[in-house]
Design an enzyme around this catalytic site. Structure first.
Site, mmCIF file in Angstrom:
data_model
loop_
_atom_site.group_PDB
_atom_site.id
_atom_site.type_symbol
_atom_site.label_atom_id
_atom_site.label_comp_id
_atom_site.label_asym_id
_atom_site.label_seq_id
_atom_site.Cartn_x
_atom_site.Cartn_y
_atom_site.Cartn_z
ATOM 1 N N CYS A 89 82.061 62.481 -10.760
ATOM 2 C CA CYS A 89 82.355 63.581 -11.692
ATOM 3 C C CYS A 89 83.360 64.582 -11.144
ATOM 4 C CB CYS A 89 81.064 64.340 -11.987
ATOM 5 S SG CYS A 89 79.708 63.275 -12.446
ATOM 6 N N ASN A 270 82.081 67.263 -16.732
ATOM 7 C CA ASN A 270 82.534 65.871 -16.509
ATOM 8 C C ASN A 270 82.414 65.091 -17.835
ATOM 9 O OD1 ASN A 270 79.669 65.857 -16.528
ATOM 10 N ND2 ASN A 270 79.761 63.815 -15.629
ATOM 11 N N PRO A 271 82.827 63.811 -17.853
ATOM 12 C CA PRO A 271 82.930 63.082 -19.130
ATOM 13 C C PRO A 271 81.667 63.009 -19.981
ATOM 14 C CG PRO A 271 84.132 61.904 -17.459
ATOM 15 C CD PRO A 271 83.443 63.041 -16.753
ATOM 16 N N CYS A 272 80.530 62.858 -19.369
ATOM 17 C CA CYS A 272 79.326 62.725 -20.232
ATOM 18 C C CYS A 272 78.552 64.023 -20.364
ATOM 19 C CB CYS A 272 78.462 61.598 -19.699
ATOM 20 S SG CYS A 272 79.387 60.061 -19.614
ATOM 21 N N GLU A 274 77.008 66.057 -18.085
ATOM 22 C CA GLU A 274 75.848 66.458 -17.281
ATOM 23 C C GLU A 274 76.183 67.394 -16.122
ATOM 24 O OE1 GLU A 274 77.020 63.435 -17.560
ATOM 25 O OE2 GLU A 274 77.020 62.303 -15.698
ATOM 26 N N GLY A 417 74.303 54.709 -17.266
ATOM 27 C CA GLY A 417 74.682 53.559 -18.087
ATOM 28 C C GLY A 417 74.634 52.242 -17.323
ATOM 29 N N THR A 418 75.169 52.207 -16.118
ATOM 30 C CA THR A 418 75.175 50.949 -15.371
ATOM 31 C C THR A 418 74.026 50.888 -14.374
ATOM 32 O OG1 THR A 418 77.558 51.147 -15.478
ATOM 33 C CG2 THR A 418 76.683 49.322 -14.198
HETATM 34 N N1 UDP Z 1 81.769 57.496 -15.427
HETATM 35 C C1 UDP Z 1 83.091 57.091 -15.491
HETATM 36 N N2 UDP Z 1 83.403 55.911 -16.126
HETATM 37 C C2 UDP Z 1 82.478 55.121 -16.708
HETATM 38 C C3 UDP Z 1 81.118 55.523 -16.642
HETATM 39 C C4 UDP Z 1 80.800 56.713 -15.992
HETATM 40 O O1 UDP Z 1 83.957 57.790 -15.001
HETATM 41 O O2 UDP Z 1 82.833 54.054 -17.268
HETATM 42 C C5 UDP Z 1 81.420 58.767 -14.748
HETATM 43 C C6 UDP Z 1 81.355 59.961 -15.693
HETATM 44 O O3 UDP Z 1 81.689 61.145 -14.993
HETATM 45 C C7 UDP Z 1 79.913 59.983 -16.089
HETATM 46 C C8 UDP Z 1 79.274 59.675 -14.738
HETATM 47 O O4 UDP Z 1 80.142 58.678 -14.185
HETATM 48 O O5 UDP Z 1 79.545 61.227 -16.614
HETATM 49 C C9 UDP Z 1 77.880 59.160 -14.777
HETATM 50 O O6 UDP Z 1 77.787 58.088 -15.709
HETATM 51 P P1 UDP Z 1 76.642 57.004 -15.582
HETATM 52 O O7 UDP Z 1 75.396 57.696 -15.143
HETATM 53 O O8 UDP Z 1 76.585 56.214 -16.849
HETATM 54 O O9 UDP Z 1 77.215 56.101 -14.405
HETATM 55 P P2 UDP Z 1 76.608 54.894 -13.531
HETATM 56 O O10 UDP Z 1 76.377 55.468 -12.175
HETATM 57 O O11 UDP Z 1 75.391 54.347 -14.185
HETATM 58 O O12 UDP Z 1 77.705 53.890 -13.486
#
Ligand code: UDP
Length: 569
Positions: A89, A270-272, A274, A417-418
């Protein structure tokens, strides 16, 4: 070491595992987690000896390999690389001049290249059509630069592994606000941006009281236009109804909670959503998998305490061993040392306790669990401060003089998400999306199919119901609420996102926000039949109850559905 599911392995193989030696063989998932644990534990060497670092390395490995905690994706992908960039982020400033705009664009590209996401507030830019002074000509305005950033993002895949993600914010008093609000209305535009309107309390009051609203030139501060506040409000709701954009970020709520308001005002997340941050700050995240903290029908608070404490230490270490794309980001991040420990698997925790998501009992448990996590996180950061020192801006922070802290913030609820797929659990604090579903676009190598939820299968088998028929139905539809053979309690516990009334989605967001110093990323799912007015009610409730932001998604709206209920019989 837990076994990863097939879906998790496919993601790991395509994106996370490094190539070894001759490039033909991939590291194993265990080797990946050992690499991450070792790299992050190296931070310990700054304050203690090798034995201590090895001790923490083994704690870090244990909590990741048992899937009770995972850091954000860039940490898993990059730990140990030369110049490892481990944060997800970032917030970057957009200044009102060409060189500033392009400097930030370049920086964003560098952040995306290493797997980070960026948020911007474009409100400092003069509006479209504004005269450009000595050179003549007219300004392009924020909307055209957002399109430029989107195009650039599309070209830079995040480390070749995923597309960049951005948050674009425009304040509700910017002269170009209506154009911004309608940016996504026409279908495919801006695939790489979430959009949010930066809301002030006085705007919400003007809407409620039916007053006029002034759009103000960002440089001269002169009134550019006066229009009914309702006109702006209704445009926002129409956009959100049509495709989920724009959401809202509540800038005054964020400001009131900013422990570093003496250093500056926060204008973006940041993008989502949080992590609200000051210009050039970055933040690294990690999430505790709540579904692993139920034993004998109860929440295992002792284990949760240990995991949260170790998780906070892990995230603080990440700041120490992290590499930053520029000195400015490094300086801002090291001055405040923000981290964001959050949760995933909340819906599965409720399932295991047999508490339906849409009940006061569930919300009450959310209150208890998150207030516990918040308290333990702050204690852990406090103890780290005694051991390692406070964050450098502590003296001018709201913590001075009551409490020394290592980190200006400690909690964030990320979408996970992932990493929730890697941990084989429900994402973040969301209800189950479906009992069986397909995800598109997660992988280059095709869609990901998630079979009927094992806890549902077990409940059907143990209850003596016609297993084959019920499972076939659930595989096809992704839900069980309509299956009359099943008892009410079972159908209630296994309700999915769209069967749960939007009000309950919001209640969960608000109760977790109450104990989260950063913010909560949550999508309030709405049925296709919801109206803009329904969305208005949700946005209002969110603001009144001190959410930091709000996002909705109406079923079948928008043009890019990536997740589908049911997987066929
Ligand atoms: N994020 C990003 N690209 C993506 C998914 C997530 O840059 O395709 C960044 C973004 O800042 C988002 C943060 O990662 O708010 C957390 O996203 P998430 O919890 O879904 O990420 P994960 O760690 O599960 O990949």
């Amino acid at each position: 070491m837990e076994n990863f599911t097939d879906n998790a392995l496919r993601i790991l193989q395509e994106r996370y595992l490094w190539r070894k030696g001759n490039g033909e063989e991939l590291e194993s998932p265990e080797e990946m987690l050992r690499r991450v644990a070792k790299y992050v534990a190296q931070a310990e060497l700054k304050w203690s000896g090798k034995a201590e670092a090895e001790k923490w390395e083994s704690f870090f490995f244990d909590m990741m390999s048992t899937l009770v905690f995972l850091p954000n994706s860039p940490t898993l992908m990059n730990a140990g690389l030369p110049k490892s960039q481990l944060s997800a982020c970032f917030v970057l400033p957009v200044k009102d001049n060409l060189s500033g705009i392009f400097d930030t664009l370049k920086l964003a590209a560098l952040v995306h290249q290493k797997g980070g996401g960026t948020g911007f507030n474009f409100s400092r830019l003069r509006p479209a059509g504004d005269p450009l002074g000595s050179q003549g000509g007219h300004a392009s305005g924020p909307v055209s630069f957002i399109k430029l950033y989107d195009f650039a993002t599309e070209q830079v895949k995040q480390g070749g592994k995923r597309r960049g993600a951005n948050m674009g914010i425009l304040n509700v008093d910017h002269p170009d606000i209506l154009e911004f609000i309608r940016l996504k209305v026409n279908g495919k535009a801006l695939q790489n941006f979430n959009l949010s309107v930066g809301i002030f309390d006085r705007f919400m009051e003007a809407v409620a009281e039916g007053r006029d609203w002034q759009l103000i030139h960002p440089n001269s501060r002169k009134v550019a236009q006066t229009l009914p506040a309702k006109e702006v409000w209704e445009a926002i709701l129409e956009g959100a109804w049509e495709n989920g954009n724009p959401g809202m970020v509540f800038l005054d709520t964020i400001h009131a909670a900013n422990p570093l308001s003496k250093i500056g005002r926060i204008w973006a997340t940041n993008p989502c959503g949080e992590v609200p941050m000051l210009d050039y700050e970055s933040c690294n995240l990690g999430s505790v998998n709540l579904s692993r903290f139920v034993s004998n029908g109860k929440v295992d608070y002792q284990k949760l305490k240990e995991t949260v404490r170790t998780g906070i230490r892990f995230l603080d270490n990440v700041i120490e061993v992290n590499h930053y794309p520029t000195i400015k980001i490094e300086k801002a991040t090291l001055s405040n040392r923000k981290i964001g420990l959050g949760v995933m698997g909340w819906a599965e925790m409720l399932l295991r306790l047999q508490i339906p998501y849409d009940t006061e009992e569930a919300v009450h448990l959310g209150d208890q669990v998150m207030s516990f996590i918040c308290r333990v996180s702050q204690e852990a950061s406090h103890e780290l401060a005694l051991e390692r020192g406070c964050f450098p801006n502590w003296e001018v922070s709201a913590f001075n003089p009551q409490k020394v802290m290592r980190n200006a913030t400690v909690n964030s609820i990320a979408p996970t998400g992932t990493i929730s797929i890697l941990a084989d659990t429900s994402s973040s604090i969301e209800p189950l999306f479906a009992l069986a579903f397909q995800r598109k676009k997660v992988l280059n190598s095709g869609s990901l199919t998630t079979e009927v939820h094992p806890l549902f299968k077990k409940a059907v088998e143990e209850g003596g119901f016609p297993v084959q028929e019920i499972l076939a139905e659930v595989r096809a539809s992704g839900r069980c609420g309509h299956i009359a053979d099943l008892p009410y309690q079972l159908r209630s516990v296994f309700k999915t996102a769209l069967e749960i009334q939007p009000e309950w989605h919001l209640k969960h967001q608000l109760i977790f926000q109450k104990h989260t110093d950063n913010a909560v990323s949550k999508t309030v799912n709405l049925p296709e039949t919801a109206s803009p007015k329904d969305i208005g009610r949700i946005y209002c409730e969110a603001w009144k109850n001190k959410a930091k932001g709000i996002t909705v998604f109406r079923n079948n709206s928008g043009n890019e559905q990536v997740i589908y209920q049911g997987i066929g019989k």
